[in-house]
Design a protein around this motif. Structure first.
Motif, PDB file in Angstrom:
ATOM      1  N   LYS A 131       5.701   8.391 -10.296  1.00  0.00           N
ATOM      2  CA  LYS A 131       4.897   7.339 -10.915  1.00  0.00           C
ATOM      3  C   LYS A 131       4.790   6.127  -9.991  1.00  0.00           C
ATOM      4  N   ILE A 132       5.888   5.811  -9.325  1.00  0.00           N
ATOM      5  CA  ILE A 132       5.882   4.671  -8.405  1.00  0.00           C
ATOM      6  C   ILE A 132       4.929   4.931  -7.252  1.00  0.00           C
ATOM      7  N   THR A 133       4.949   6.157  -6.716  1.00  0.00           N
ATOM      8  CA  THR A 133       4.054   6.515  -5.620  1.00  0.00           C
ATOM      9  C   THR A 133       2.596   6.353  -6.039  1.00  0.00           C
ATOM     10  N   ALA A 134       2.267   6.764  -7.261  1.00  0.00           N
ATOM     11  CA  ALA A 134       0.907   6.621  -7.762  1.00  0.00           C
ATOM     12  C   ALA A 134       0.506   5.151  -7.852  1.00  0.00           C
ATOM     13  N   VAL A 135       1.430   4.311  -8.309  1.00  0.00           N
ATOM     14  CA  VAL A 135       1.151   2.881  -8.425  1.00  0.00           C
ATOM     15  C   VAL A 135       0.885   2.270  -7.052  1.00  0.00           C
ATOM     16  N   LEU A 136       1.719   2.620  -6.070  1.00  0.00           N
ATOM     17  CA  LEU A 136       1.535   2.059  -4.736  1.00  0.00           C
ATOM     18  C   LEU A 136       0.267   2.591  -4.070  1.00  0.00           C
ATOM     19  N   SER A 137      -0.093   3.834  -4.350  1.00  0.00           N
ATOM     20  CA  SER A 137      -1.351   4.369  -3.827  1.00  0.00           C
ATOM     21  C   SER A 137      -2.531   3.565  -4.361  1.00  0.00           C
ATOM     22  N   GLU A 138      -2.472   3.226  -5.636  1.00  0.00           N
ATOM     23  CA  GLU A 138      -3.522   2.396  -6.239  1.00  0.00           C
ATOM     24  C   GLU A 138      -3.587   1.039  -5.543  1.00  0.00           C
ATOM     25  N   ALA A 139      -2.413   0.471  -5.257  1.00  0.00           N
ATOM     26  CA  ALA A 139      -2.376  -0.830  -4.586  1.00  0.00           C
ATOM     27  C   ALA A 139      -2.996  -0.748  -3.196  1.00  0.00           C
ATOM     28  N   THR A 142      -6.919   0.013  -3.452  1.00  0.00           N
ATOM     29  CA  THR A 142      -7.644  -1.175  -3.902  1.00  0.00           C
ATOM     30  C   THR A 142      -7.615  -2.258  -2.834  1.00  0.00           C
ATOM     31  N   GLY A 143      -6.482  -2.383  -2.165  1.00  0.00           N
ATOM     32  CA  GLY A 143      -6.355  -3.389  -1.123  1.00  0.00           C
ATOM     33  C   GLY A 143      -7.323  -3.173   0.019  1.00  0.00           C
ATOM     34  N   VAL A 144      -7.424  -1.927   0.470  1.00  0.00           N
ATOM     35  CA  VAL A 144      -8.333  -1.616   1.581  1.00  0.00           C
ATOM     36  C   VAL A 144      -9.784  -1.809   1.157  1.00  0.00           C
ATOM     37  N   GLY A 145     -10.148  -1.183   0.021  1.00  0.00           N
ATOM     38  CA  GLY A 145     -11.538  -1.274  -0.419  1.00  0.00           C
ATOM     39  C   GLY A 145     -11.970  -2.688  -0.735  1.00  0.00           C
ATOM     40  N   GLY A 146     -11.136  -3.401  -1.493  1.00  0.00           N
ATOM     41  CA  GLY A 146     -11.486  -4.756  -1.881  1.00  0.00           C
ATOM     42  C   GLY A 146     -11.557  -5.704  -0.704  1.00  0.00           C
ATOM     43  N   LYS A 174      -4.287  -9.959  -1.521  1.00  0.00           N
ATOM     44  CA  LYS A 174      -4.811 -10.317  -2.845  1.00  0.00           C
ATOM     45  C   LYS A 174      -5.304  -9.082  -3.580  1.00  0.00           C
ATOM     46  N   HIS A 175      -6.077  -8.246  -2.904  1.00  0.00           N
ATOM     47  CA  HIS A 175      -6.621  -7.064  -3.565  1.00  0.00           C
ATOM     48  C   HIS A 175      -5.547  -6.003  -3.802  1.00  0.00           C
ATOM     49  N   ALA A 176      -4.580  -5.907  -2.893  1.00  0.00           N
ATOM     50  CA  ALA A 176      -3.490  -4.950  -3.101  1.00  0.00           C
ATOM     51  C   ALA A 176      -2.669  -5.325  -4.326  1.00  0.00           C
ATOM     52  N   VAL A 177      -2.467  -6.613  -4.535  1.00  0.00           N
ATOM     53  CA  VAL A 177      -1.723  -7.060  -5.710  1.00  0.00           C
ATOM     54  C   VAL A 177      -2.507  -6.750  -6.985  1.00  0.00           C
ATOM     55  N   ASN A 178      -3.830  -6.918  -6.938  1.00  0.00           N
ATOM     56  CA  ASN A 178      -4.642  -6.542  -8.102  1.00  0.00           C
ATOM     57  C   ASN A 178      -4.528  -5.052  -8.384  1.00  0.00           C
ATOM     58  N   GLY A 179      -4.534  -4.243  -7.304  1.00  0.00           N
ATOM     59  CA  GLY A 179      -4.367  -2.810  -7.469  1.00  0.00           C
ATOM     60  C   GLY A 179      -2.991  -2.455  -7.998  1.00  0.00           C
ATOM     61  N   LEU A 180      -1.989  -3.202  -7.572  1.00  0.00           N
ATOM     62  CA  LEU A 180      -0.632  -2.991  -8.075  1.00  0.00           C
ATOM     63  C   LEU A 180      -0.588  -3.201  -9.583  1.00  0.00           C
ATOM     64  N   GLN A 181      -1.203  -4.275 -10.049  1.00  0.00           N
ATOM     65  CA  GLN A 181      -1.228  -4.547 -11.483  1.00  0.00           C
ATOM     66  C   GLN A 181      -1.967  -3.445 -12.233  1.00  0.00           C
ATOM     67  N   ASP A 182      -3.098  -3.015 -11.714  1.00  0.00           N
ATOM     68  CA  ASP A 182      -3.864  -1.960 -12.384  1.00  0.00           C
ATOM     69  C   ASP A 182      -3.072  -0.664 -12.454  1.00  0.00           C
TER      70      ASP A 182
END
Length: 494
Positions: A131-139, A142-146, A174-182
């Motif tokens: 689950k943690i790996t999935a969360v960090l992947s999202e971060a 999102t960080g790269v794309g944003g 900033k965007h990686a942190v938003n992805g982390l929250q999501d």
């Protein structure tokens, strides 16, 4: 247990070191882009890293663009590899020791029960890691794309290309942190709370999270000597407070801040309030938990109280002698749960009110940076008989706490601060958000290259408050206007 892992400890360590080496090699190629370093507060991610708080370095994300190469570093890859190393090493060592002890036990039933517990905790930990790996992947995604999406839009809107490229590291964060929250908000299964419960249950079985009560005293504690130029020199509460006071003056660009005869900051606005947060952290360090009670006589014989709660100062997963440790971080994130630190803060307030002969319904403000803010939010959601009218936090995830609508909330959250998003949920009200403030003591292009440990800083939040319209709001007059008395309560676990 280690033999069953697809990737062993040595390989994970090599991965971690390799990423750090890559960062060290790549950064000199782009002098204006620095590493994003991490400090302990990023690893308030008890929800991100089961049973550990690892001091992470940096990993590197590189992106080639038409105008050149910009290196934007993030510690996320190193955090996950290093934290997996540490958590599995801790679990492996604990289980191996337990197994050696159990082998001496003849009772087959007891041995069988032990093996069942081993299987359960191992399965839980592996599931949590997924689950943690999935969360960090999202971060990361999102960080790269944003980052490059926002950078391109700024360039199209007419901003200077060079200025935009220099902002790439901060945009990524900033965007990686938003992805982390999501990602945290979309954890499968039992969700965020289920993952947190698993971490706490399994960590407790391994001997972590022993939240022993704090003994409080107002007597000045003995402070260990400190090292200066290789020599040990005497230190004291007063010296620590003075060093922090001068650092806050430089950060805020001020010649002085109000203070009492003992050098303790007397808050008169939000900026000086958070300078006080920095001061109590410096005073207590890893030796004592400094809980500060500030009494203000806002009208004749009428008192208000500010309770200032310290942030995390000890990051090893085993319980420390101080209350503002990793154990408090993990447990404070649970809804409806009071920790030894919050109980000590209530006790300090009650003692101060009793000594002052104050009315039991005297108005109370709960305030803190990071863990101090998390604890303040938790206390405000469970105020008991106390008249909590205000909660003021900085860099603290308090969105999941059910704070009564009658309690005012002011929560400062700087863009790119991962700690403020670690509950995976926005605050419902009172958020003061914006880019991290530049300290008056900073100069040169490097001042724009802020990592998590730079952004998540009490003095930087004090500077952010200084530029906020909320800084001197009349809603705080009851606490900031009038004669003040400061009492520091020093706590250690029993």
């Amino acid at each position: 247990m280690a033999e069953g892992l697809k990737v062993d400890f040595a390989e994970l360590d090599r991965m971690t070191n390799g990423l750090t080496d890559l960062n060290a090699y790549a950064l000199p190629l782009v002098p204006k882009v620095g590493a994003i370093s991490a400090d302990g507060d990023l690893l308030a991610s008890a929800i991100l890293s089961p049973g550990t708080a690892v001091a992470a370095e940096s990993a590197v994300l590189t992106a080639s663009v038409q105008l050149g190469v910009t290196v934007a570093s993030t510690e996320a890859l190193v955090v996950i590899t290093a934290s997996i190393v540490k958590v599995y090493q801790t679990a492996d060592q604990a289980l191996s020791a337990s197994l050696a002890a159990v082998e001496a036990v003849v009772d087959a039933d007891s041995f069988g029960q032990f093996l069942i517990r081993v299987v359960v905790i191992t399965a839980d930990t592996v599931d949590a890691a997924k689950k943690i790996t999935a969360v960090l992947s999202e971060a990361l995604n999102t960080g790269v794309g944003g980052t490059f999406g926002e950078a391109w839009q700024r360039i199209l809107s007419g901003e200077d290309v060079g200025d935009v490229m220099l902002q790439i590291p901060l945009l990524f964060q900033k965007h990686a942190v938003n992805g982390l929250q999501d990602g945290l908000n979309r954890i499968p299964g039992a969700g965020y709370q289920g993952l947190l419960d698993t971490i706490i249950r399994d960590g407790t079985w391994l001997g972590l999270f022993d939240d022993r009560a704090l003994a409080l005293t107002t007597d000045e504690p003995n402070i260990p000597d400190r090292e200066v130029d290789g020599q040990l020199v005497p230190d004291s509460v007063g010296d620590r407070g003075d060093r922090s006071y001068r650092a806050s003056l430089a950060a805020l660009g001020l010649e002085d801040l109000p203070k009492d005869k003992d050098g303790r900051i007397l808050p008169e606005d939000l900026a000086s309030l958070f300078a006080g947060s920095s001061q109590i952290d410096s005073v207590g360090g890893q030796d004592v938990s400094d809980i500060r009670i500030i009494r203000t006589e806002y009208a004749k014989d009428k008192y208000s109280y500010i309770v200032q709660i310290p942030s995390t100062l000890r990051w090893w997963p085993t319980t420390a002698s101080i209350g503002n440790d990793f154990t408090s971080d993990v447990l404070a994130l649970q809804q409806e749960r009071q920790t030894a630190l919050s109980t000590a803060a209530w006790n300090a307030l009650d003692r101060a009110m009793h000594d002052d002969g104050a009315a039991s319904d005297s108005p109370v403000m709960l305030s803190g940076f990071s863990l101090g803010g998390i604890t303040a939010g938790s206390m405000a959601a469970n105020p008991g008989s106390h008249n909590v009218q205000q909660v003021v936090t900085a860099g603290a995830p308090i969105g999941r706490f059910d704070i009564p609508g009658t309690t005012g909330v002011t929560a400062l959250e700087a863009d790119g601060d991962p700690v403020a998003r670690l509950d995976g949920q926005d605050n419902s009200r009172g958020t003061v958000a914006g880019p991290p403030a530049r300290l008056e003591s900073e100069s040169g292009p490097g001042a724009d290259l802020l990592g998590p440990g730079d952004i998540h800083n009490a003095d930087r939040y004090a500077r952010m408050a200084q530029g906020s319209s909320q800084n001197s709001s009349t809603q705080f007059d009851t606490y900031f206007r009038g004669d003040k008395k400061v009492t520091d309560f020093y706590g250690v676990r029993k």
